[in-house]
Design an enzyme around this catalytic site. Structure first.
Site, PDB file in Angstrom:
ATOM      1  N   CYS A  60      13.307 -55.454 -56.594  1.00 59.02           N
ATOM      2  CA  CYS A  60      13.138 -56.911 -56.769  1.00 59.02           C
ATOM      3  C   CYS A  60      11.803 -57.335 -57.396  1.00 59.02           C
ATOM      4  O   CYS A  60      11.744 -57.621 -58.573  1.00 59.02           O
ATOM      5  CB  CYS A  60      13.353 -57.651 -55.444  1.00 59.02           C
ATOM      6  SG  CYS A  60      13.276 -59.433 -55.660  1.00 59.02           S
ATOM      7  N   CYS A  77      28.359 -55.746 -64.140  1.00 58.99           N
ATOM      8  CA  CYS A  77      29.686 -55.114 -64.226  1.00 58.99           C
ATOM      9  C   CYS A  77      30.008 -54.647 -65.636  1.00 58.99           C
ATOM     10  O   CYS A  77      30.895 -53.840 -65.854  1.00 58.99           O
ATOM     11  CB  CYS A  77      30.767 -56.068 -63.715  1.00 58.99           C
ATOM     12  SG  CYS A  77      31.214 -57.379 -64.884  1.00 58.99           S
ATOM     13  N   ARG A  99      29.553 -62.320 -57.521  1.00 60.38           N
ATOM     14  CA  ARG A  99      28.575 -63.308 -57.048  1.00 60.38           C
ATOM     15  C   ARG A  99      29.129 -64.226 -55.958  1.00 60.38           C
ATOM     16  O   ARG A  99      28.419 -64.595 -55.032  1.00 60.38           O
ATOM     17  CB  ARG A  99      28.046 -64.116 -58.239  1.00 60.38           C
ATOM     18  CG  ARG A  99      26.923 -65.097 -57.900  1.00 60.38           C
ATOM     19  CD  ARG A  99      25.679 -64.401 -57.387  1.00 60.38           C
ATOM     20  NE  ARG A  99      24.632 -65.323 -56.977  1.00 60.38           N
ATOM     21  CZ  ARG A  99      24.575 -65.932 -55.788  1.00 60.38           C
ATOM     22  NH1 ARG A  99      25.539 -65.723 -54.900  1.00 60.38           N
ATOM     23  NH2 ARG A  99      23.570 -66.725 -55.481  1.00 60.38           N
ATOM     24  N   CYS A 130      10.685 -58.847 -49.027  1.00 62.61           N
ATOM     25  CA  CYS A 130      10.376 -59.777 -50.114  1.00 62.61           C
ATOM     26  C   CYS A 130      10.329 -61.176 -49.510  1.00 62.61           C
ATOM     27  O   CYS A 130      10.970 -61.448 -48.500  1.00 62.61           O
ATOM     28  CB  CYS A 130      11.466 -59.681 -51.176  1.00 62.61           C
ATOM     29  SG  CYS A 130      11.407 -60.976 -52.432  1.00 62.61           S
ATOM     30  N   HIS A 131       9.605 -62.086 -50.160  1.00 61.96           N
ATOM     31  CA  HIS A 131       9.533 -63.449 -49.610  1.00 61.96           C
ATOM     32  C   HIS A 131      10.883 -64.149 -49.600  1.00 61.96           C
ATOM     33  O   HIS A 131      11.078 -65.096 -48.847  1.00 61.96           O
ATOM     34  CB  HIS A 131       8.464 -64.258 -50.341  1.00 61.96           C
ATOM     35  CG  HIS A 131       7.101 -63.939 -49.821  1.00 61.96           C
ATOM     36  ND1 HIS A 131       6.407 -62.820 -50.203  1.00 61.96           N
ATOM     37  CD2 HIS A 131       6.364 -64.547 -48.875  1.00 61.96           C
ATOM     38  CE1 HIS A 131       5.270 -62.766 -49.541  1.00 61.96           C
ATOM     39  NE2 HIS A 131       5.215 -63.795 -48.724  1.00 61.96           N
ATOM     40  N   THR A 132      11.803 -63.682 -50.414  1.00 61.79           N
ATOM     41  CA  THR A 132      13.136 -64.300 -50.392  1.00 61.79           C
ATOM     42  C   THR A 132      13.869 -63.970 -49.086  1.00 61.79           C
ATOM     43  O   THR A 132      14.678 -64.768 -48.599  1.00 61.79           O
ATOM     44  CB  THR A 132      13.926 -63.873 -51.640  1.00 61.79           C
ATOM     45  OG1 THR A 132      13.128 -64.167 -52.791  1.00 61.79           O
ATOM     46  CG2 THR A 132      15.243 -64.616 -51.749  1.00 61.79           C
ATOM     47  N   ARG A 145       3.138 -55.808 -50.580  1.00 59.11           N
ATOM     48  CA  ARG A 145       4.434 -55.303 -50.119  1.00 59.11           C
ATOM     49  C   ARG A 145       4.231 -54.353 -48.935  1.00 59.11           C
ATOM     50  O   ARG A 145       3.332 -53.509 -48.937  1.00 59.11           O
ATOM     51  CB  ARG A 145       5.161 -54.561 -51.224  1.00 59.11           C
ATOM     52  CG  ARG A 145       5.880 -55.485 -52.219  1.00 59.11           C
ATOM     53  CD  ARG A 145       6.836 -56.414 -51.523  1.00 59.11           C
ATOM     54  NE  ARG A 145       7.773 -57.069 -52.401  1.00 59.11           N
ATOM     55  CZ  ARG A 145       7.775 -58.374 -52.699  1.00 59.11           C
ATOM     56  NH1 ARG A 145       6.857 -59.188 -52.186  1.00 59.11           N
ATOM     57  NH2 ARG A 145       8.711 -58.894 -53.483  1.00 59.11           N
ATOM     58  N   CYS A 170      25.474 -61.718 -63.592  1.00 61.36           N
ATOM     59  CA  CYS A 170      26.823 -61.139 -63.639  1.00 61.36           C
ATOM     60  C   CYS A 170      27.700 -61.944 -62.689  1.00 61.36           C
ATOM     61  O   CYS A 170      27.279 -62.292 -61.587  1.00 61.36           O
ATOM     62  CB  CYS A 170      26.769 -59.678 -63.199  1.00 61.36           C
ATOM     63  SG  CYS A 170      28.393 -58.938 -62.900  1.00 61.36           S
ATOM     64  N   HIS A 172      16.701 -56.634 -49.505  1.00 64.71           N
ATOM     65  CA  HIS A 172      17.265 -56.419 -50.848  1.00 64.71           C
ATOM     66  C   HIS A 172      16.326 -55.650 -51.768  1.00 64.71           C
ATOM     67  O   HIS A 172      16.560 -55.608 -52.978  1.00 64.71           O
ATOM     68  CB  HIS A 172      17.632 -57.773 -51.476  1.00 64.71           C
ATOM     69  CG  HIS A 172      16.454 -58.664 -51.698  1.00 64.71           C
ATOM     70  ND1 HIS A 172      15.861 -59.380 -50.686  1.00 64.71           N
ATOM     71  CD2 HIS A 172      15.740 -58.940 -52.811  1.00 64.71           C
ATOM     72  CE1 HIS A 172      14.850 -60.064 -51.172  1.00 64.71           C
ATOM     73  NE2 HIS A 172      14.744 -59.808 -52.472  1.00 64.71           N
ATOM     74  N   GLU A 173      15.269 -55.013 -51.211  1.00 63.55           N
ATOM     75  CA  GLU A 173      14.329 -54.277 -52.075  1.00 63.55           C
ATOM     76  C   GLU A 173      14.231 -52.879 -51.483  1.00 63.55           C
ATOM     77  O   GLU A 173      13.410 -52.630 -50.602  1.00 63.55           O
ATOM     78  CB  GLU A 173      12.971 -55.012 -52.064  1.00 63.55           C
ATOM     79  CG  GLU A 173      12.057 -54.623 -53.187  1.00 63.55           C
ATOM     80  CD  GLU A 173      10.784 -55.477 -53.253  1.00 63.55           C
ATOM     81  OE1 GLU A 173      10.834 -56.607 -53.763  1.00 63.55           O
ATOM     82  OE2 GLU A 173       9.733 -55.017 -52.795  1.00 63.55           O
ATOM     83  N   CYS A 192      32.288 -58.814 -67.397  1.00 62.26           N
ATOM     84  CA  CYS A 192      32.539 -60.251 -67.204  1.00 62.26           C
ATOM     85  C   CYS A 192      31.947 -61.055 -68.375  1.00 62.26           C
ATOM     86  O   CYS A 192      31.220 -60.531 -69.221  1.00 62.26           O
ATOM     87  CB  CYS A 192      31.976 -60.722 -65.863  1.00 62.26           C
ATOM     88  SG  CYS A 192      30.187 -60.889 -65.845  1.00 62.26           S
ATOM     89  N   CYS A 203      28.144 -60.735 -68.463  1.00 62.24           N
ATOM     90  CA  CYS A 203      27.659 -59.419 -68.923  1.00 62.24           C
ATOM     91  C   CYS A 203      27.905 -59.228 -70.419  1.00 62.24           C
ATOM     92  O   CYS A 203      27.103 -58.628 -71.115  1.00 62.24           O
ATOM     93  CB  CYS A 203      28.335 -58.301 -68.132  1.00 62.24           C
ATOM     94  SG  CYS A 203      27.682 -58.133 -66.457  1.00 62.24           S
TER      95      CYS A 203
END
Ligand code: NAI
Ligand SMILES: N[C@@H](CCC(=O)N[C@@H](CSC=O)C(=O)NCC(=O)O)C(=O)O
Ligand code: ZN
Ligand code: ZN
Length: 379
Positions: A177, A99, A117, A47-49, A372, A113, A69-70, A102, A105
Site C-alpha cells: 500500500c 483482472c 470491487r 496503514c492509516h486507512t 510503519r 478494476c 491490507h499491507e 473488465c 482494466c
C-alpha cells in the site's frame, strides 16, 4: 499436515466495533472457492486507512471485520480455475485488484478494476457473496478484499501479486500500500518532470514516498509541509529539501508557498486526509499549470471546495488510488526494484512487533515517531 480443502483455525485480530480494541481470536478460515486463493500471511504492516475504517468514519466500514491490507505471505491453497499462482508461491495481497478483462482494466486509462470491487466493498467474496471467515459459525466480514490481520486469509485471484521468492517478506509487505501509493502518485498520476517544484502536505509514510519519487524524477525543490517539525530530520533522508510548518505563519499556508516559489508550485500532494489542507494544496499551485494530487482519505461526509476560478485559471485537481499502479503487473516490478536497491523500504519501518501486540502497534501509529510498524503473524 495437509490443510488443502480443510477449514483452518488460526489467530486473527477482530474489530468488533469502531474504536474498541481489536481482539485476538481463534478464527475459522474456509477453503478457497473457485477463483480464490488462501494465503498464509507472514507479515503485515498497519496503514492509516486501517485506523480510518476502525474509527467508524468509513462509509464502507462493516463490523465485525478483520482489517489489514499491507502484507506478504505464501499461498497455502487455491480454488478451482486459479492458474496464475500455486501453493508455495510468495505473494502480496492487493487491495486494488487487476483482472485484465473488465472495462476499467482494458481502458488503459486507470489502475482501478471493477471485477470484484462491489464484493470487497461489502466485506464478502464474489462467488457466493459470503465471508470465508467465521467464529463458531458467526461470519466475520472481510476488509478491502485482503484482511491481512489474520494468519490465513482468502482473497480473489485477481488480487494476488506473485513476487520473487528471494524477497524478504518482512520488508516487501510495505509494497501492499503506502510506499507504492506515494511513488506512483508522482510517477504515474502527476508525472513530475525534471526541474519541477513540488510541495508535499503531510510527511508520514505516504508523503515520504512522494518525496522519494519526486527526487528520483529530478524535482529541483521538494518542500515538505507538516505541523510536526520533528518530521523534517527524517524527511531529508527521503529527498525533502525545504520544510514549512504552517504553525510558524500567520498567513494561509498556500500564500506562504506561493511567496516562496515565485507564484506557486508545479505539483502538490495531499497526504493527510484533511479537506481544508486539500484546498491549500490546490491553491498553492502555479497559475496556468500547477497540478494537485489528493492521496489522503477523508472521512464520510467531508467535502472539498475551492473557488472554480482556481481551475478556470489552469490549476488541475486530481486524485490517486494505489498511486495508479496496476497491482498484479507492477507490484512484482516494485519488488524487483527494491531488490536492486532502486527504491527504499527498510527506511520506512520504524517498529517491529508481533500480532498479539496489534493494539500497541495502533497506539504507536498515532504517535509522531512511527512510520510503519510491521507485525510478525506467527509468534
Ligand atoms: N489514496 C490511496 O491510495 C492511499 C491513501 N492513503 C491515505 O494517505 C494518508 C496518509 O497516510 P500516512 O502517510 O500513512 O499517514 P500519517 O498519519 O503517517 O501522515 C500524516 C502526516 O500529516 C501530518 N499532518 C496532520 N495534519 C496536518 C496538517 N493540518 N497540515 C500539515 N501536516 C499535517 C502529520 O503530522 C503526519 O506527519 C491517509 O489519509 C491514508 O489513509 C494511504 C494509502 C493509500
Ligand atoms: N471505503 C473508503 C475508501 C477509501 C479509499 O479511498 N481507499 C483508497 C485506498 S486507501 C489505502 O490505504 C482507494 O484505493 N480507493 C479506491 C477504491 O476503489 O476503494 C471510503 O469510502 O472512504
Ligand atoms: Zn493503506
Ligand atoms: Zn479489471
Amino acid at each position: 499436515m495437509a490443510t488443502q480443502g480443510q477449514v483452518i483455525t488460526c489467530k486473527a485480530a477482530v474489530a468488533y466495533e469502531p474504536n474498541k480494541p481489536l481482539v485476538i481470536e481463534d478464527v475459522q478460515v474456509a477453503p478457497p472457492q473457485a477463483g480464490e486463493v488462501r494465503i498464509k500471511i507472514l507479515f503485515t504492516a498497519l496503514c492509516h486507512t486501517d485506523a480510518y475504517t476502525w474509527s467508524g468514519k468509513d462509509p464502507e466500514g462493516l463490523f465485525p471485520c478483520i482489517l489489514g491490507h499491507e502484507a506478504a505471505g505464501i499461498v497455502e491453497s487455491v480454488g478451482e480455475g486459479v492458474t496464475e499462482v500455486q501453493p508455495g508461491d510468495h505473494v502480496i495481497p492487493c487491495y486494488q485488484a487487476e483482472c485484465r478483462e473488465c472495462k476499467f482494466c482494458k481502458s488503459g486509462k486507470t489502475n482501478l478494476c471493477g471485477k470484484v470491487r462491489t464484493a470487497t466493498g461489502a466485506g464478502v467474496m464474489m462467488n457466493d457473496r459470503k465471508s470465508r471467515f467465521s467464529i463458531n459459525g458467526k461470519p466475520i466480514y472481510h476488509f478491502m478484499g485482503t484482511s491481512t490481520f489474520s494468519q490465513y486469509t482468502v482473497v480473489h485471484d485477481v488480487s494476488v501479486a506473485k513476487i520473487d521468492p528471494q524477497a524478504p517478506l518482512d520488508k516487501v509487505c510495505l509494497l501492499g500500500c503506502g510506499v507504492p501509493t506515494g511513488l506512483g502518485a508522482v510517477w504515474n498520476t502527476a508525472k513530475v518532470e525534471p526541474g519541477a517544484i513540488v510541495a508535499i502536505f503531510g510527511l508520514g509514510t505516504v508523503g515520504l514516498a512522494v518525496a522519494e519519487g519526486a527526487k528520483s524524477a529530478g524535482a529541483s525543490r521538494i518542500i515538505g509541509v507538516d505541523i510536526d517539525s520533528k518530521k523534517f530530520d527524517v524527511a531529508k533522508n527521503f529527498g525533502v529539501s525545504e520544510f514549512v510548518n504552517p504553525k510558524d505563519y500567520d498567513k494561509p499556508i498556500q500564500q506562504v508557498l506561493v511567496d516562496l516559489t515565485d507564484g506557486g508550485v508545479d505539483y502538490s500532494f495531499e497526504c493527510i486526509g484533511n479537506v481544508s489542507v486539500m484546498r491549500s494544496a490546490l491553491e498553492c499551485c502555479h497559475k496556468g499549470w500547477g497540478t494537485s494530487v489528493i492521496i489522503g482519505v477523508a472521512a464520510s461526509g467531508q467535502e472539498i471546495s475551492t473557488r472554480p476560478f482556481q481551475l478556470v485559471t489552469g490549476r488541475v485537481w486530481k486524485g490517486t488510488a494505489f498511486g495508479g499502479f496496476k497491482s498484479r503487473s507492477q507490484v512484482p516490478w516494485l519488488v524487483d526494484k527494491y531488490m536492486k536497491k532502486e527504491i527504499k523500504i527498510d527506511e520506512y519501518i520504524t517498529h517491529n512487533l508481533t500480532v498479539g501486540d496489534i493494539n500497541k502497534a495502533f497506539d504507536l501509529m498515532h504517535e509522531g515517531g512511527c512510520l510503519r510498524c510491521v507485525l510478525k503473524m506467527n509468534e
